[in-house]
Scaffold this motif. Structure first.
Motif, PDB file in Angstrom:
ATOM      1  N   SER A   1      70.728  36.530  30.806  1.00  0.00           N
ATOM      2  CA  SER A   1      70.550  36.787  32.223  1.00  0.00           C
ATOM      3  C   SER A   1      71.861  36.813  32.987  1.00  0.00           C
ATOM      4  N   PRO A   2      72.044  37.833  33.853  1.00  0.00           N
ATOM      5  CA  PRO A   2      73.248  37.869  34.687  1.00  0.00           C
ATOM      6  C   PRO A   2      73.288  36.736  35.704  1.00  0.00           C
ATOM      7  N   SER A   3      72.144  36.136  35.987  1.00  0.00           N
ATOM      8  CA  SER A   3      72.124  35.036  36.957  1.00  0.00           C
ATOM      9  C   SER A   3      72.311  33.687  36.267  1.00  0.00           C
ATOM     10  N   GLY A   4      72.292  33.678  34.946  1.00  0.00           N
ATOM     11  CA  GLY A   4      72.351  32.415  34.210  1.00  0.00           C
ATOM     12  C   GLY A   4      70.987  31.775  34.021  1.00  0.00           C
ATOM     13  N   GLN A   5      69.958  32.342  34.623  1.00  0.00           N
ATOM     14  CA  GLN A   5      68.600  31.773  34.531  1.00  0.00           C
ATOM     15  C   GLN A   5      67.702  32.726  33.755  1.00  0.00           C
ATOM     16  N   TRP A   6      67.202  32.259  32.638  1.00  0.00           N
ATOM     17  CA  TRP A   6      66.322  33.103  31.827  1.00  0.00           C
ATOM     18  C   TRP A   6      65.117  33.574  32.635  1.00  0.00           C
ATOM     19  N   CYS A   7      64.597  32.700  33.511  1.00  0.00           N
ATOM     20  CA  CYS A   7      63.368  33.073  34.235  1.00  0.00           C
ATOM     21  C   CYS A   7      63.576  34.351  35.052  1.00  0.00           C
TER      22      CYS A   7
ATOM     23  N   ALA B   1      77.737  49.246  39.604  1.00  0.00           N
ATOM     24  CA  ALA B   1      76.738  48.241  39.216  1.00  0.00           C
ATOM     25  C   ALA B   1      77.016  47.574  37.883  1.00  0.00           C
ATOM     26  N   ASN B   2      77.124  46.247  37.914  1.00  0.00           N
ATOM     27  CA  ASN B   2      77.104  45.432  36.691  1.00  0.00           C
ATOM     28  C   ASN B   2      75.638  45.208  36.300  1.00  0.00           C
ATOM     29  N   SER B   3      75.373  44.280  35.384  1.00  0.00           N
ATOM     30  CA  SER B   3      73.985  44.068  34.937  1.00  0.00           C
ATOM     31  C   SER B   3      73.072  43.696  36.088  1.00  0.00           C
ATOM     32  N   ALA B   4      73.501  42.746  36.910  1.00  0.00           N
ATOM     33  CA  ALA B   4      72.631  42.253  37.977  1.00  0.00           C
ATOM     34  C   ALA B   4      72.278  43.386  38.931  1.00  0.00           C
ATOM     35  N   ALA B   5      73.268  44.202  39.291  1.00  0.00           N
ATOM     36  CA  ALA B   5      73.005  45.310  40.213  1.00  0.00           C
ATOM     37  C   ALA B   5      72.175  46.395  39.522  1.00  0.00           C
ATOM     38  N   THR B   6      72.390  46.588  38.236  1.00  0.00           N
ATOM     39  CA  THR B   6      71.594  47.564  37.484  1.00  0.00           C
ATOM     40  C   THR B   6      70.115  47.179  37.535  1.00  0.00           C
ATOM     41  N   LEU B   7      69.836  45.885  37.339  1.00  0.00           N
ATOM     42  CA  LEU B   7      68.439  45.429  37.329  1.00  0.00           C
ATOM     43  C   LEU B   7      67.847  45.336  38.723  1.00  0.00           C
ATOM     44  N   TRP B   8      68.628  44.851  39.681  1.00  0.00           N
ATOM     45  CA  TRP B   8      68.026  44.376  40.930  1.00  0.00           C
ATOM     46  C   TRP B   8      68.442  45.133  42.189  1.00  0.00           C
TER      47      TRP B   8
ATOM     48  N   GLU C   1      78.563  38.810  43.681  1.00  0.00           N
ATOM     49  CA  GLU C   1      77.298  38.059  43.609  1.00  0.00           C
ATOM     50  C   GLU C   1      76.077  38.989  43.668  1.00  0.00           C
ATOM     51  N   ALA C   2      76.069  39.928  42.730  1.00  0.00           N
ATOM     52  CA  ALA C   2      74.962  40.895  42.689  1.00  0.00           C
ATOM     53  C   ALA C   2      73.655  40.246  42.239  1.00  0.00           C
ATOM     54  N   GLU C   3      73.718  39.016  41.733  1.00  0.00           N
ATOM     55  CA  GLU C   3      72.470  38.348  41.337  1.00  0.00           C
ATOM     56  C   GLU C   3      71.711  37.835  42.554  1.00  0.00           C
ATOM     57  N   LYS C   4      72.356  37.866  43.731  1.00  0.00           N
ATOM     58  CA  LYS C   4      71.671  37.408  44.944  1.00  0.00           C
ATOM     59  C   LYS C   4      70.997  38.577  45.663  1.00  0.00           C
ATOM     60  N   ALA C   5      69.889  38.261  46.339  1.00  0.00           N
ATOM     61  CA  ALA C   5      69.108  39.303  47.004  1.00  0.00           C
ATOM     62  C   ALA C   5      69.959  40.081  48.011  1.00  0.00           C
ATOM     63  N   ASP C   6      70.830  39.393  48.756  1.00  0.00           N
ATOM     64  CA  ASP C   6      71.651  40.082  49.764  1.00  0.00           C
ATOM     65  C   ASP C   6      73.116  40.161  49.316  1.00  0.00           C
ATOM     66  N   GLY C   7      73.338  40.032  47.991  1.00  0.00           N
ATOM     67  CA  GLY C   7      74.707  39.934  47.480  1.00  0.00           C
ATOM     68  C   GLY C   7      75.493  41.232  47.479  1.00  0.00           C
ATOM     69  N   ILE C   8      74.810  42.363  47.654  1.00  0.00           N
ATOM     70  CA  ILE C   8      75.544  43.635  47.544  1.00  0.00           C
ATOM     71  C   ILE C   8      75.688  44.337  48.894  1.00  0.00           C
TER      72      ILE C   8
END
Ligand SMILES: *Cc1c(COP(=O)(O)O)cnc(C)c1O
Length: 356
Positions: free
Chosen positions: A216-222, A190-197, A162-169
């Protein structure tokens, strides 16, 4: 003439998205993940636009061999390793890097006769409980592999749930650091979410997938709207029929939609057999003649219906964007209860693909 449905892939967007990933992880090398035939885009169509990458990561030997035959000379990583001991002959012949996640693979490596040592990624289970060795096994497994003459360069690899979450890693990263203590282990986490965030996960190699394709790795375009990522795939078709509804008229299978008053609708040549999600409900965004409108009723195998109220000028032959630059694939996916990953991968073979 064939049906008007067509997918267009934007090579410049692919190239650009790779640069976005690089800028996000400026001190790491990049494995561009092209598994599942480049997330449905087609490896053969995409790899050259991504050739500034440091390596390609994928699953199938067939895909790896295709890349070699097309002239790719730099590293290729098999994310799930080999599936049979025999595969080591191909790994050896095509100079592939393989992940190692199970003891039987270590035994196969120990017994293999190879022309040169093979580079490996030791896969650790950092909590997701999919593939990999448990953290407390890593030290011994690492040393065992290091002792094999058939093993070349070694990297420690883990994957986030769950790297798309703020505390996911936080927790998995701590496990990796504990497991790697005392080892001189380069890392790829790092996958995409971890690469970005999550820059603290970048280490030696990052492994972005979905962001290369502009979703989006989170599923949300925003969540990626300000990242500069650009959609690579546009799925387009045309209106091939028009119906004028009166109040109470039903639309499509099961009459899942009923008009509450007079309404003009268009019939679009695209359905679930093209890869459009059958679960997309009435109200899923779609672009007709450059105007944002919505789907109406159930998606059929080969067709779908759209509301023409906001675009009265539209008629037979009018162009429709199912997803792309205007209608984000993440938004369509979200309406249908899925993620952009699944929609890309589900693009049907019957849809012609143009690369621009
Ligand atoms: C698919 C995959 C990736 C890329 O994931 P994205 O979310 O698309 O960035 C990275 N690492 C592994 C092991 C994968 O299986």
């Amino acid at each position: 003439m064939s049906r008007p449905v067509v997918a267009t892939l934007d090579s410049a967007a692919l190239r650009h998205n790779l640069q976005v990933a690089r800028k996000a992880a400026p001190h790491s090398r990049v494995w561009s993940v092209v598994k599942a035939n480049a997330y449905g885009h087609g490896i053969a169509r995409c790899w050259q636009a991504l050739s500034d990458t440091d390596g390609f990561a994928l699953l199938n030997l067939e895909e790896a061999v295709l890349l070699r035959e097309q002239g790719w000379k730099k590293p290729i990583l098999l994310l799930e390793g080999f599936f049979h001991a025999d595969d080591l002959a191909i790994i050896d012949r095509y100079r592939l890097t393989t992940s190692i996640h199970s003891n039987w693979q270590i035994q196969a490596l120990a017994r293999a006769e190879l022309s040169a040592p093979v580079d490996i990624y030791l896969k650790m289970n950092s909590g997701m409980n999919r593939l990999g060795f448990r953290p407390e096994q890593i030290n011994a497994v690492w040393r065992k592999l290091r002792s094999l003459a058939t093993v070349g360069e070694m990297t420690l690899m883990a994957h986030f749930a769950e790297a798309e979450k703020a505390d996911g890693i936080t927790a998995p990263l701590r496990l990796v650091e504990q497991a790697a203590e005392g080892l001189e282990a380069p890392r790829s986490l790092a996958n995409s979410a971890a690469t970005l965030w999550h820059p603290e996960t970048h280490y030696n190699w990052v492994r972005p997938g979905i962001i290369l394709y502009g979703a989006s790795p989170s599923g949300q375009w925003c969540d990626i709207a300000s990242s500069g990522l650009q959609p690579v795939m546009t799925l387009q078709s045309e209106i091939i029929g028009v119906q004028q509804l009166a109040a109470g008229d039903g639309v499509g299978y099961g009459y899942r939609y009923r008009a509450s008053g007079e309404q003009r609708i268009g019939i679009v040549a695209c359905g679930y057999a093209d890869g459009y999600p059958r679960h997309a409900p009435t109200g899923t965004p779609v672009l007709v003649d450059g105007v944002l409108t919505q789907t109406i009723g159930a998606i059929s195998m080969d067709m779908m219906m759209v509301d023409l109220t906001p675009c009265p000028q539209a008629g037979i032959g009018t162009s429709v964007e199912l997803w792309g630059n205007q209608v984000k694939i993440d938004d369509v996916a979200q309406a249908a209860g899925t993620v952009g990953y699944e929609l890309m991968c589900a693009l049907a073979p019957r849809v012609p693909v143009n690369v621009i």
